[in-house]
Design a protein around this motif. Structure first.
Motif, PDB file in Angstrom:
ATOM      1  N   CYS A  47       0.856  -1.203   0.000  1.00  0.00           N
ATOM      2  CA  CYS A  47       0.000   0.000   0.000  1.00  0.00           C
ATOM      3  C   CYS A  47       0.883   1.241   0.000  1.00  0.00           C
ATOM      4  CB  CYS A  47      -0.936  -0.012   1.201  1.00  0.00           C
ATOM      5  SG  CYS A  47      -0.149  -0.347   2.775  1.00  0.00           S
ATOM      6  N   ASP A  48       1.915   1.207  -0.829  1.00  0.00           N
ATOM      7  CA  ASP A  48       2.896   2.301  -0.933  1.00  0.00           C
ATOM      8  C   ASP A  48       3.308   2.455  -2.395  1.00  0.00           C
ATOM      9  OD1 ASP A  48       3.965  -0.254  -0.831  1.00  0.00           O
ATOM     10  OD2 ASP A  48       5.849   0.361   0.066  1.00  0.00           O
ATOM     11  N   LEU A  49       2.323   2.670  -3.265  1.00  0.00           N
ATOM     12  CA  LEU A  49       2.517   2.553  -4.714  1.00  0.00           C
ATOM     13  C   LEU A  49       2.987   3.868  -5.327  1.00  0.00           C
ATOM     14  CD1 LEU A  49      -0.652   0.385  -5.432  1.00  0.00           C
ATOM     15  CD2 LEU A  49       1.685  -0.380  -4.942  1.00  0.00           C
ATOM     16  N   ARG A  50       4.215   4.245  -4.973  1.00  0.00           N
ATOM     17  CA  ARG A  50       4.774   5.519  -5.423  1.00  0.00           C
ATOM     18  C   ARG A  50       6.294   5.389  -5.532  1.00  0.00           C
ATOM     19  NH1 ARG A  50       3.667   6.173   0.172  1.00  0.00           N
ATOM     20  NH2 ARG A  50       5.523   6.743   1.390  1.00  0.00           N
ATOM     21  N   LEU A  51       6.891   6.413  -6.133  1.00  0.00           N
ATOM     22  CA  LEU A  51       8.348   6.504  -6.219  1.00  0.00           C
ATOM     23  C   LEU A  51       8.887   7.644  -5.360  1.00  0.00           C
ATOM     24  CD1 LEU A  51       8.827   5.924 -10.052  1.00  0.00           C
ATOM     25  CD2 LEU A  51       9.069   4.264  -8.200  1.00  0.00           C
ATOM     26  N   GLU A  54      15.040 -16.773  -7.906  1.00  0.00           N
ATOM     27  CA  GLU A  54      15.345 -16.498  -9.310  1.00  0.00           C
ATOM     28  C   GLU A  54      16.458 -15.474  -9.482  1.00  0.00           C
ATOM     29  OE1 GLU A  54      11.671 -15.255 -11.040  1.00  0.00           O
ATOM     30  OE2 GLU A  54      10.678 -17.196 -10.742  1.00  0.00           O
ATOM     31  N   THR A  55      16.549 -14.532  -8.572  1.00  0.00           N
ATOM     32  CA  THR A  55      17.487 -13.416  -8.741  1.00  0.00           C
ATOM     33  C   THR A  55      18.706 -13.499  -7.833  1.00  0.00           C
ATOM     34  OG1 THR A  55      16.304 -12.064  -7.108  1.00  0.00           O
ATOM     35  CG2 THR A  55      15.617 -11.869  -9.419  1.00  0.00           C
ATOM     36  N   GLY A  56      18.671 -14.398  -6.844  1.00  0.00           N
ATOM     37  CA  GLY A  56      19.752 -14.455  -5.872  1.00  0.00           C
ATOM     38  C   GLY A  56      19.759 -13.259  -4.926  1.00  0.00           C
ATOM     39  N   ALA A  57      18.617 -12.626  -4.730  1.00  0.00           N
ATOM     40  CA  ALA A  57      18.529 -11.453  -3.858  1.00  0.00           C
ATOM     41  C   ALA A  57      18.873 -11.833  -2.423  1.00  0.00           C
ATOM     42  CB  ALA A  57      17.128 -10.856  -3.912  1.00  0.00           C
ATOM     43  N   ASP A  58      19.536 -10.915  -1.733  1.00  0.00           N
ATOM     44  CA  ASP A  58      19.890 -11.197  -0.340  1.00  0.00           C
ATOM     45  C   ASP A  58      19.146 -10.325   0.665  1.00  0.00           C
ATOM     46  OD1 ASP A  58      21.153  -8.765  -0.689  1.00  0.00           O
ATOM     47  OD2 ASP A  58      23.179  -9.593  -0.639  1.00  0.00           O
ATOM     48  N   GLU A  59      18.233  -9.465   0.173  1.00  0.00           N
ATOM     49  CA  GLU A  59      17.434  -8.665   1.104  1.00  0.00           C
ATOM     50  C   GLU A  59      16.123  -8.256   0.436  1.00  0.00           C
ATOM     51  OE1 GLU A  59      17.970  -4.900   4.217  1.00  0.00           O
ATOM     52  OE2 GLU A  59      19.658  -5.603   2.993  1.00  0.00           O
ATOM     53  N   VAL A  60      15.051  -8.271   1.236  1.00  0.00           N
ATOM     54  CA  VAL A  60      13.731  -7.826   0.798  1.00  0.00           C
ATOM     55  C   VAL A  60      13.319  -6.659   1.677  1.00  0.00           C
ATOM     56  CG1 VAL A  60      11.286  -8.447   0.607  1.00  0.00           C
ATOM     57  CG2 VAL A  60      13.053 -10.105  -0.043  1.00  0.00           C
ATOM     58  N   HIS A  61      12.802  -5.616   1.061  1.00  0.00           N
ATOM     59  CA  HIS A  61      12.359  -4.417   1.778  1.00  0.00           C
ATOM     60  C   HIS A  61      10.841  -4.310   1.688  1.00  0.00           C
ATOM     61  CE1 HIS A  61      16.478  -2.691   2.123  1.00  0.00           C
ATOM     62  NE2 HIS A  61      16.669  -3.394   1.010  1.00  0.00           N
ATOM     63  N   LEU A  62      10.228  -3.917   2.807  1.00  0.00           N
ATOM     64  CA  LEU A  62       8.774  -3.890   2.913  1.00  0.00           C
ATOM     65  C   LEU A  62       8.355  -2.750   3.824  1.00  0.00           C
ATOM     66  CD1 LEU A  62       5.926  -5.363   2.662  1.00  0.00           C
ATOM     67  CD2 LEU A  62       6.621  -6.664   4.686  1.00  0.00           C
ATOM     68  N   ALA A  63       7.251  -2.078   3.494  1.00  0.00           N
ATOM     69  CA  ALA A  63       6.683  -1.053   4.366  1.00  0.00           C
ATOM     70  C   ALA A  63       5.869  -1.715   5.468  1.00  0.00           C
ATOM     71  CB  ALA A  63       5.796  -0.097   3.566  1.00  0.00           C
ATOM     72  N   HIS A 111      -4.589   5.958   0.991  1.00  0.00           N
ATOM     73  CA  HIS A 111      -4.871   4.538   1.209  1.00  0.00           C
ATOM     74  C   HIS A 111      -3.984   3.648   0.342  1.00  0.00           C
ATOM     75  CE1 HIS A 111      -6.935   0.779   1.820  1.00  0.00           C
ATOM     76  NE2 HIS A 111      -7.219   0.689   0.532  1.00  0.00           N
ATOM     77  N   PHE A 112      -3.820   3.990  -0.922  1.00  0.00           N
ATOM     78  CA  PHE A 112      -2.998   3.169  -1.817  1.00  0.00           C
ATOM     79  C   PHE A 112      -1.527   3.577  -1.790  1.00  0.00           C
ATOM     80  CE2 PHE A 112      -7.177   2.199  -3.495  1.00  0.00           C
ATOM     81  CZ  PHE A 112      -7.062   0.859  -3.822  1.00  0.00           C
ATOM     82  N   GLY A 113      -1.213   4.637  -1.078  1.00  0.00           N
ATOM     83  CA  GLY A 113       0.188   5.028  -0.938  1.00  0.00           C
ATOM     84  C   GLY A 113       0.764   5.712  -2.149  1.00  0.00           C
TER      85      GLY A 113
END
Length: 456
Positions: A10-14, A89-98, A238-240
């Motif tokens: 719910c943070d759909l922005r840049l 799939e990407t070998g990512a080592d960190e996920v970021h979340l609000a 609401h949608f961020g």
């Protein structure tokens, strides 16, 4: 090449997006990911108005990322499973979340942390992305949350806000990562005819117009039903697609009584979120029970009249018809419609809350449910037994009847404040109106409510 994943919810922005900023600072490439959550789809929360607005928001987010050399990755299914699949799939080592306070979001976060840890991947949760002040950031000495708004607002106002972040100039996304097509608004059926457009571009234009042309008068005009002088930013919060931190910072920078009143409304939003974070069951159960035995006789018939805007009380009917037509309702209209159902008709607040969630584009569990409880007297209102008289309220907030005449065209030819009491018109005049008689007598309803609450 190091890769981080940003899970958008719910943070759909840049603009002013801490998870995205942290991911870009910590990795060479970023996967901007949105998962179309099958659990939300099954829950009944993904109603047409919010689904259409969400499609706009995702299209806008994808366009903004493409302008910066990236793109939005869209998946469908179980959020935890899809995030873990992208990490593999990407070998990512960190996920970021609000961070989010709802019980569902908290459960999702726990599951994500457990599964990602098993994969050797970190989960970083960022606060004050969807709030100006995060739940739990300010608390009273004797409790885990504030139960009354005024002391909360004093503490909230003194809490230092983080700085506003610029939108990134470039976002590098790994090659070859698979994605579904971005949802399209045109694919959603059953939306309100005048549903607003979503997306960050629309949100920022509306915010700029609001700061330039509406904010100064907000303190005096925010309850003016016909004037439509509120910001209409609630769907974007609401949608961020807008940052509440940026809204507060820019309003404070503008200054004035209007800005103060607007900032107070943002604080109300945070207040309800901190209540729900501490008491998640309040989304469905009474926060403070009054041991109500809600009315059952003729309830279905009266609820149907309320939903259709055919109660015979024009100000209530106008508000309900605006909801149907726009998927949005003026805040004063929400209070009047809710008070009429919960206290005048003495009907369970959950019935009204569900109907609002079925249509409101800004339908937010914390604010919708807890505002309904506030009106019903089972929530945080310090005057739980107040009843809003729809006629007195109409005279005060729609004195000329312009709001009613817009939404109840059967009464368009009734001039002046008489439009609020059509049952008092001469019989000959009334017979020409395709408008119902009141479904309940206000005096009788007030007596019934007071007896039910043990106030007589």
């Amino acid at each position: 090449m190091s890769v981080h994943v940003v899970l958008f919810t719910c943070d759909l922005r840049l603009h002013d997006h801490p998870p995205l900023a942290a991911a870009r600072a910590g990795a060479d490439e970023v996967v901007p990911l949105f998962v179309r959550d099958q659990r939300i789809g099954r829950s009944g929360f993904a109603v047409p108005n919010r689904s259409a607005f969400l499609a706009d928001c995702l299209a806008g987010l994808d366009a903004g990322l493409r302008d910066r050399g990236g793109r939005l990755v869209v998946r469908s299914g179980d959020v935890v499973a899809e995030v873990c699949r992208v990490v593999t799939e990407t070998g990512a080592d960190e996920v970021h979340l609000a961070g989010s306070p709802s019980a569902y979001a908290q459960s999702r976060e726990r599951r994500l942390r457990e599964e990602l840890t098993a994969q050797g991947c970190r989960l970083t949760v960022h606060q004050e992305v969807v709030h100006a002040v995060a739940p739990g950031a300010v608390t009273p000495a004797s409790s885990d949350h504030f139960a009354v708004f005024t002391p909360y607002f004093r503490r909230w106002s003194g809490h230092p806000l983080r700085g506003v972040l610029r939108a990134p100039r470039q976002v590098a996304v790994p090659d070859g990562i698979g994605s579904e097509s971005v949802p399209r608004r045109s694919a959603v059926k059953g939306t309100s005819p005048e549903l607003a457009r979503g997306g960050e571009k629309e949100a920022r234009a509306r915010l700029a117009d609001w700061l330039r042309g509406g904010l100064d008068a907000y303190a005096d005009r925010h309850d003016d039903l016909a004037g439509d002088a509120t910001s209409r930013l609630s769907p974007h919060l609401h949608f961020g697609t807008l940052s509440p931190v940026e809204c507060v910072q820019r309003a404070r920078g503008h200054g004035g009584e209007g800005a103060d009143a607007f900032v107070r409304q943002v604080a109300w939003r945070d207040f309800h979120h901190q209540v729900l974070a501490a008491r998640p069951k309040a989304s469905f159960y009474d926060y403070r029970t009054r041991h109500d035995h809600w009315r059952q006789d003729a309830a279905a018939e009266d609820v149907a009249a309320w939903k259709e805007g055919r109660t015979g009380y024009p100000i209530v009917d106008a508000a309900m018809r605006q909801l149907t037509q726009q998927g949005w309702m003026h805040n004063r209209g929400r209070l009047l419609a809710a008070s009429f159902l919960a206290k005048t008709l003495y009907t369970d607040w959950r019935v009204g809350a569900r109907h609002f969630l079925d249509l409101l584009v800004d339908g937010d569990v914390a604010n919708n449910q807890l505002n309904w409880q506030w009106v019903a007297g089972t929530g945080t209102d310090t005057r739980p037994n107040r009843v809003l008289n729809p006629v007195a309220q109409a005279r005060r907030y729609d004195p000329d009847g312009a709001y009613v005449r817009r939404w109840v065209p059967e009464l368009a030819d009734v001039e002046g404040p008489a439009v609020h009491r059509p049952w008092t018109l001469p019989d000959k005049r009334r017979s020409g109106l395709d408008y119902p008689e009141p479904i309940v007598d206000l005096s009788d309803a007030l007596d019934h409510f007071r007896q039910a609450r043990g106030l007589n």
